[in-house]
Design a protein around this motif. Structure first.
Motif, short mmCIF file in Angstrom:
data_model
loop_
_atom_site.label_atom_id
_atom_site.label_comp_id
_atom_site.label_asym_id
_atom_site.label_seq_id
_atom_site.Cartn_x
_atom_site.Cartn_y
_atom_site.Cartn_z
N LEU A 6 0.85 -1.18 0.00
CA LEU A 6 0.00 0.00 0.00
C LEU A 6 0.88 1.23 0.00
N ARG A 8 0.99 5.66 -0.50
CA ARG A 8 0.19 6.86 -0.31
C ARG A 8 0.84 8.02 -1.03
N ALA A 49 -10.21 0.90 -10.91
CA ALA A 49 -10.52 0.97 -9.48
C ALA A 49 -11.85 1.65 -9.19
N VAL A 54 -14.39 2.39 -2.58
CA VAL A 54 -13.28 3.25 -2.15
C VAL A 54 -13.75 4.09 -0.97
N HIS A 60 -5.80 9.43 6.43
CA HIS A 60 -5.53 8.00 6.21
C HIS A 60 -5.92 7.14 7.42
N ARG A 68 -17.90 6.82 1.48
CA ARG A 68 -17.45 5.69 0.66
C ARG A 68 -18.30 5.60 -0.59
N PHE A 114 -3.05 3.47 -2.28
CA PHE A 114 -3.22 2.59 -3.43
C PHE A 114 -2.17 1.50 -3.44
N ASN A 115 -2.40 0.51 -4.30
CA ASN A 115 -1.35 -0.43 -4.66
C ASN A 115 -1.29 -0.46 -6.18
N GLY A 134 -4.55 0.54 -8.13
CA GLY A 134 -5.57 -0.11 -7.31
C GLY A 134 -5.93 0.82 -6.17
N LYS A 136 -7.52 2.39 -3.03
CA LYS A 136 -8.16 1.88 -1.81
C LYS A 136 -8.90 2.97 -1.07
N GLU A 137 -8.29 4.18 -1.02
CA GLU A 137 -8.90 5.28 -0.29
C GLU A 137 -8.35 6.61 -0.76
#
Length: 177
Positions: A6, A8, A49, A54, A60, A68, A114-115, A134, A136-137
């Motif tokens: 992960l 950022r 994505a 998300v 974070h 979301r 992300f990844n 990818g 994530k947030e």
């Protein structure tokens, strides 16, 4: 750095004018120095994505959920400039904190966690180009940015002055998708 790691990234440019946050969590074709390398995100990198769930967080922190995509309180889309978002702030401690900091223009910017999926990056010396992310947030942050040229605007539902403020903010932000 591919696969499950992960990462950022952060960015700046904040504006406040109400209760809804809108802006850019990431911009395309903008170089960002990340430690010892330079990174650029290509248009379309978030496309895969956007169908997933998300989160929007404060700094974070998974304990400070602001919205979301699954619930519809966070909306994300790509346009020619980058990854745009619209976030309805909740009436929670985290939501009130984000609102108060945005109104005072004390926030440092936006960030995203992300990844990188396999094949989503290309290295050329010390330059990394991301073609798939990818996501994530995204996070409203109070720290310093890594990516320039992103934005955050606080939108009001107050019809008396909201449309004037919205026009001013949109003029400052440039093209919106």
């Amino acid at each position: 750095m591919t696969g499950g790691t992960l990462e950022r990234r952060q960015a700046t440019e904040l504006r406040a004018s109400g209760r809804k946050l809108e802006g850019y969590a990431a911009t395309f074709n903008t170089d960002a120095r990340i430690g010892t390398f330079v990174e650029t995100i290509l248009p379309g990198a978030f496309r895969g994505a956007l169908a997933g769930d998300v989160l929007a967080l404060l700094d974070h922190d998974a304990g400070k959920v602001l919205g979301r995509t699954r619930s519809g309180t966070l909306r994300l889309w790509e346009d020619t400039r980058g990854l745009a978002f619209s976030l309805d702030l909740p009436d929670t401690a985290a939501g009130r904190d984000a609102l108060a900091l945005a109104e005072r223009q004390d926030l440092g910017g936006m960030s995203f966690g992300f990844n990188v999926p396999k094949g989503g990056e290309c290295w050329s010396g010390e330059k990394r180009t991301l073609s798939a992310i990818g996501l994530k947030e995204i996070s409203v942050i109070s720290a310093w940015p890594a990516y320039p040229d992103t934005s955050l605007a606080l939108r009001s539902r107050d019809a008396s002055n909201g449309s004037r403020q919205r026009r001013l903010i949109l003029a400052e932000l440039g093209a919106w998708g």
